[in-house]
Design an enzyme around this catalytic site. Structure first.
Site, PDB file in Angstrom:
ATOM      1  N   LYS A 107       0.803  -1.218   0.000  1.00 32.55           N
ATOM      2  CA  LYS A 107       0.000   0.000   0.000  1.00 32.55           C
ATOM      3  C   LYS A 107       0.841   1.277   0.000  1.00 32.55           C
ATOM      4  O   LYS A 107       0.313   2.362  -0.214  1.00 32.55           O
ATOM      5  CB  LYS A 107      -0.959  -0.014   1.179  1.00 32.55           C
ATOM      6  CG  LYS A 107      -1.988  -1.131   1.017  1.00 32.55           C
ATOM      7  CD  LYS A 107      -3.039  -1.093   2.090  1.00 32.55           C
ATOM      8  CE  LYS A 107      -4.124  -2.114   1.821  1.00 32.55           C
ATOM      9  NZ  LYS A 107      -3.690  -3.483   2.179  1.00 32.55           N
TER      10      LYS A 107
HETATM   11  C1  LIG Z   1      -4.421  -4.518   1.854  1.00 35.09           C
HETATM   12  C2  LIG Z   1      -3.727  -5.800   1.779  1.00 35.09           C
HETATM   13  C3  LIG Z   1      -4.224  -6.862   1.000  1.00 35.09           C
HETATM   14  C4  LIG Z   1      -5.540  -6.772   0.261  1.00 35.09           C
HETATM   15  O1  LIG Z   1      -5.509  -5.852  -0.809  1.00 35.09           O
HETATM   16  P1  LIG Z   1      -6.878  -5.330  -1.456  1.00 35.09           P
HETATM   17  O2  LIG Z   1      -6.470  -4.335  -2.474  1.00 35.09           O
HETATM   18  O3  LIG Z   1      -7.679  -4.735  -0.348  1.00 35.09           O
HETATM   19  O4  LIG Z   1      -7.555  -6.522  -2.043  1.00 35.09           O
HETATM   20  C5  LIG Z   1      -3.479  -8.024   0.920  1.00 35.09           C
HETATM   21  N1  LIG Z   1      -2.333  -8.178   1.605  1.00 35.09           N
HETATM   22  C6  LIG Z   1      -1.834  -7.197   2.382  1.00 35.09           C
HETATM   23  C7  LIG Z   1      -0.586  -7.445   3.136  1.00 35.09           C
HETATM   24  C8  LIG Z   1      -2.501  -5.978   2.484  1.00 35.09           C
HETATM   25  O5  LIG Z   1      -2.006  -5.014   3.262  1.00 35.09           O
END
Ligand SMILES: *Cc1c(COP(=O)(O)O)cnc(C)c1O
Length: 430
Positions: A107
């Site tokens: 993210k």
């Molecule tokens: C946010 C996150 C996900 C899921 O991603 P989405 O875009 O919400 O489907 C998977 N793995 C980790 C480590 C995350 O932080």
């Protein structure tokens, strides 16, 4: 680029406005009015392009003319100041490591890109923007880090008490400055519901400009399409039929991959890999979409009972179930099976995967059983030491802590406890 609301009851709006609002006034998610594929020469020439050049070309149409090209170049370069390596485990499975950023989860890219866009739009603005965000774990840290010190932007992060890992909690509660954390007595869905309610609350929206930094915000969501291009650049010479297994919660990441495919990236298929929060796995089986309360798992960033980006996926496939099914498979795995997979990856490939990556690995294995010629890339969405409890329980080896993690360990948590929506409202109004 203009954006329309997927609820179709709000006027179309500019990229700038979509970023500042987060959600359309009719509470729909924004979606770009058009998607123009990149020329074939772009993909033919991808070996000669840097990550920043790839990202710039790929995102340009979605943000111009509101962000001028020279500014966009800088934003992209600053956003992507770390690596995105692909590690091949065997002839049919690779992992794309998306955890080399400051908070060690994928993210970071979306949060850093969005923070810089908002900072640019806000530079001459006297009205502050409040970014309100609910986190199941990693969004909070990435947003806190990405937005730290951005002028004219206050950040308020809601996280479920006791349901994020220690390191995740430190990452979002220890920065200070323009970042505030609220520890919610509840689960992630409670946090998300409070945030949604705040956006609907006239008392709040008439006194402050609220926006969201979850993947519903186009500036958080779209830059994730870069990853799939970066993996393609590294793999296309040695492998055809590249498929991606994306550990999915709110489905922003996999949906961004589909946007890369719409831009012409030759991706053969997507796999949405789920833990036991499996609304979409069930949908693809039964054609019935039944959101339900989330259950807690060891891959907590995917503990989402009603994935907000699924509606964008439906839009990409024009609500056609068959064409969606041709492009997307989905599998769901229990915590027990996920732990077995972590050990298997370690024993067979001497590689330590975090629980989310392990769910992605399992998705690859399930898909490859039916499609043995594909090359499946699972996204390793977080560094294993972000989930130290589980990793050290399963893997018979002490984990060294990377410097990004060490840096937050000794810091002191600062968070306000809240339990109701009224608490949130009072906090925002004070
Ligand atoms: C946010 C996150 C996900 C899921 O991603 P989405 O875009 O919400 O489907 C998977 N793995 C980790 C480590 C995350 O932080």
């Amino acid at each position: 680029m203009n954006y329309y609301s997927l609820n179709h009851k709000a006027p179309n709006t500019s990229f700038k406005d979509a970023v500042i609002k987060g959600l359309a006034p009719d509470k729909g998610l924004y979606f770009p009015e058009s998607i123009t594929p990149l020329p074939k020469s772009f993909f033919d020439n991808i070996d000669n392009l840097s990550y920043s050049e790839i990202a710039f070309q790929a995102i340009k149409q979605f943000v111009s003319p509101e962000i001028p090209e020279d500014i966009l170049k800088t934003i992209v370069e600053e956003t992507l100041s770390f690596d995105f390596p692909v590690i091949q485990l065997n002839d049919h499975i690779s992992t794309l490591e998306l955890f080399h950023g400051p908070t060690m989860a994928f993210k970071d890219v979306g949060a850093r890109f969005m923070a810089r866009c908002l900072g640019y739009f806000n530079q001459n603005n006297t009205n502050e923007v409040t970014v309100l965000v609910a986190t199941s774990g990693d969004t909070g840290g990435a947003v806190a880090n990405g937005f730290l010190g951005v002028k004219g932007v206050n950040v308020v992060i809601l996280y479920p008490s006791g349901k994020v890992s220690d390191i995740q909690e430190k990452q979002l509660t220890t920065l200070g400055q323009n970042i505030k954390a609220l520890e919610v007595d509840g689960v992630f869905d409670d946090c998300q519901d409070m945030v949604k309610r705040a956006f609907l609350d006239d008392t709040l929206t008439s006194t402050m400009q609220l926006t969201s930094a979850n993947s519903i915000n186009v500036a958080r969501w779209l830059p994730q399409l870069f990853y799939f291009m970066f993996a393609y650049k590294q793999l296309h010479k040695t492998h055809k039929d590249i498929v991606f297994s994306v550990p999915s919660g709110n489905f922003g990441n996999v949906c961004a991959g589909m946007m890369a495919q719409q831009l012409g990236l030759p991706i053969k298929h997507f796999i949405a890999s789920n833990n036991e929060n499996n609304v979409v796995t069930n949908y693809l089986k039964t054609e019935e979409y039944n959101p339900k309360a989330s259950v807690q798992t060891i891959s907590n960033a995917m503990d989402v009972g009603n994935p907000s980006n699924f509606i964008r996926i439906q839009e990409i496939y024009k609500n056609n179930f068959e064409s969606l099914k041709n492009n997307l498979s989905s599998f769901s795995f229990s915590d027990a099976v996920t732990k077995e997979a972590m050990l298997e990856i370690y024993n067979n490939y001497n590689y330590v995967a975090d629980p989310h990556g392990a769910v992605g690995y399992l998705g690859c294995k399930s898909y490859l059983q039916e499609n043995p010629n594909a090359h499946c890339v699972f996204l390793e969405t977080a560094h294993p030491t972000k989930f130290l409890d589980v990793v050290e329980e399963v893997i018979p080896q002490k984990q060294a802590l990377p410097e990004q993690i060490q840096a937050v360990m000794g810091k002191t948590k600062e968070a306000n406890k809240i339990s109701t929506y009224e608490d949130l409202k009072n906090f925002l109004l004070q």
